[in-house]
Design a protein around this motif. Structure first.
Motif, mmCIF file in Angstrom:
data_model
loop_
_atom_site.group_PDB
_atom_site.id
_atom_site.type_symbol
_atom_site.label_atom_id
_atom_site.label_comp_id
_atom_site.label_asym_id
_atom_site.label_seq_id
_atom_site.Cartn_x
_atom_site.Cartn_y
_atom_site.Cartn_z
ATOM 1 N N THR A 98 0.796 -1.437 0.114
ATOM 2 C CA THR A 98 0.082 0.083 -0.144
ATOM 3 C C THR A 98 0.896 1.279 -0.034
ATOM 4 N N PHE A 99 0.360 2.452 -0.352
ATOM 5 C CA PHE A 99 1.099 3.499 -0.342
ATOM 6 C C PHE A 99 0.127 4.750 -0.281
ATOM 7 N N GLU A 100 1.010 5.777 0.115
ATOM 8 C CA GLU A 100 0.494 7.433 -0.046
ATOM 9 C C GLU A 100 1.290 8.191 -0.642
ATOM 10 N N VAL A 101 1.127 9.130 -1.356
ATOM 11 C CA VAL A 101 1.842 10.173 -2.132
ATOM 12 C C VAL A 101 1.873 11.368 -1.401
ATOM 13 N N HIS A 102 2.871 11.862 -0.994
ATOM 14 C CA HIS A 102 3.143 13.259 -0.390
ATOM 15 C C HIS A 102 3.644 14.461 -1.610
ATOM 16 N N TRP A 103 2.980 15.296 -2.133
ATOM 17 C CA TRP A 103 3.265 16.077 -2.995
ATOM 18 C C TRP A 103 4.160 17.220 -2.582
ATOM 19 N N GLU A 104 5.235 17.408 -3.247
ATOM 20 C CA GLU A 104 6.288 18.233 -2.579
ATOM 21 C C GLU A 104 6.603 19.286 -3.959
ATOM 22 N N TRP A 105 6.350 20.508 -3.562
ATOM 23 C CA TRP A 105 6.703 21.477 -4.769
ATOM 24 C C TRP A 105 7.671 22.718 -4.534
#
Length: 250
Positions: free
Chosen positions: A218-225
């Protein structure tokens, strides 16, 4: 956008306004010290050079002034700065499948409104004008993308995730910044895209799910700008793939 209010000052800061520093500085110089509503009208309608981007910043400042109980007609544009910020980089498609990168200049813009009666009595804690020289890029110390064999397995799976616009996998494009196994079988993936305005984040998450489905992860995505993605983040293999499909900038 950052809003700061000190006593009767209204300060608004836009960290990445899509306008060149020289253009923003020239426009601010034309209206500095004028009544705020007059300055907004000149920026929007002229005469002379106009700047709708700066007029919108003044729109926000005047709206916040009203919320703070300050009448817009009593305010003057007391101070303003424009400092070159990081360019926005995007893709330009040309004929016959050829493409390259284009960039748009941006500026960090700060304006301060102050009641007319106070505009000449107190100095600001920052200069009204700042250097037009583009600052040296900040070197950011980044963590390793992976640290464990389990994380390396997840990274290997992400080579199967293809950016639909560029036709290259997200690893070689430099979109994957970190993978950390927070719990056994659960990956926290920190990634970015060519810009925060890219509409493909949901597509990417769906495709990542498909790539990891057979690995019982399983996974989760953390968006980093920040820092923003740059073409220099692309791996040598990624550059070869882009050249093969017609990108002229590699």
């Amino acid at each position: 956008m950052t809003l700061l209010a000190e006593t009767t000052d209204i300060m608004v800061r836009e960290p990445q306004l899509r306008i060149a520093e020289s253009e923003a500085s020239a426009a601010l110089a034309r209206v500095m010290g004028k009544p705020a509503e007059e300055a907004r009208a000149k920026l929007r309608f002229g005469p002379g050079t106009t700047s709708e981007q700066l007029a919108r910043v003044l729109d926000k400042a005047l709206a916040h002034a009203q919320q703070a109980g300050l009448a817009p007609q009593t305010l003057v544009l007391y101070a303003g700065t424009a400092v070159a910020a990081e360019d926005i980089v995007r893709i330009r498609r040309k004929a016959h499948g050829v493409a390259d990168w284009i960039s748009s200049p941006t500026s960090e813009v700060t304006i301060v409104l102050r009641p007319a009666g106070l505009a000449s009595v107190t100095a600001l804690p920052f200069p009204v004008t700042r250097s037009a020289v583009r600052p040296e890029p900040v070197q950011v110390e980044r963590e390793p993308v992976v640290e464990t064999p389990e994380e390396a397995t997840v990274l290997e799976a992400l080579y199967e995730v293809i950016d639909p616009d560029l036709g290259v996998n997200v690893v070689d494009l430099g979109f994957i910044r970190r993978i950390r196994m927070e719990n056994p079988g659960h990956a926290a993936i920190t990634m970015t895209l060519t810009s925060a305005a890219c509409p493909l984040s949901h597509v990417m998450e769906r495709n990542i799910g498909a790539a990891l489905a057979t690995r019982e992860t399983t996974f989760e995505v953390h968006w980093e700008w920040v820092p923003s993605w740059r073409p220099s983040d692309i791996t040598p293999d990624g550059r070869e793939q882009l050249r093969a499909i017609g990108f002229s900038a590699f």
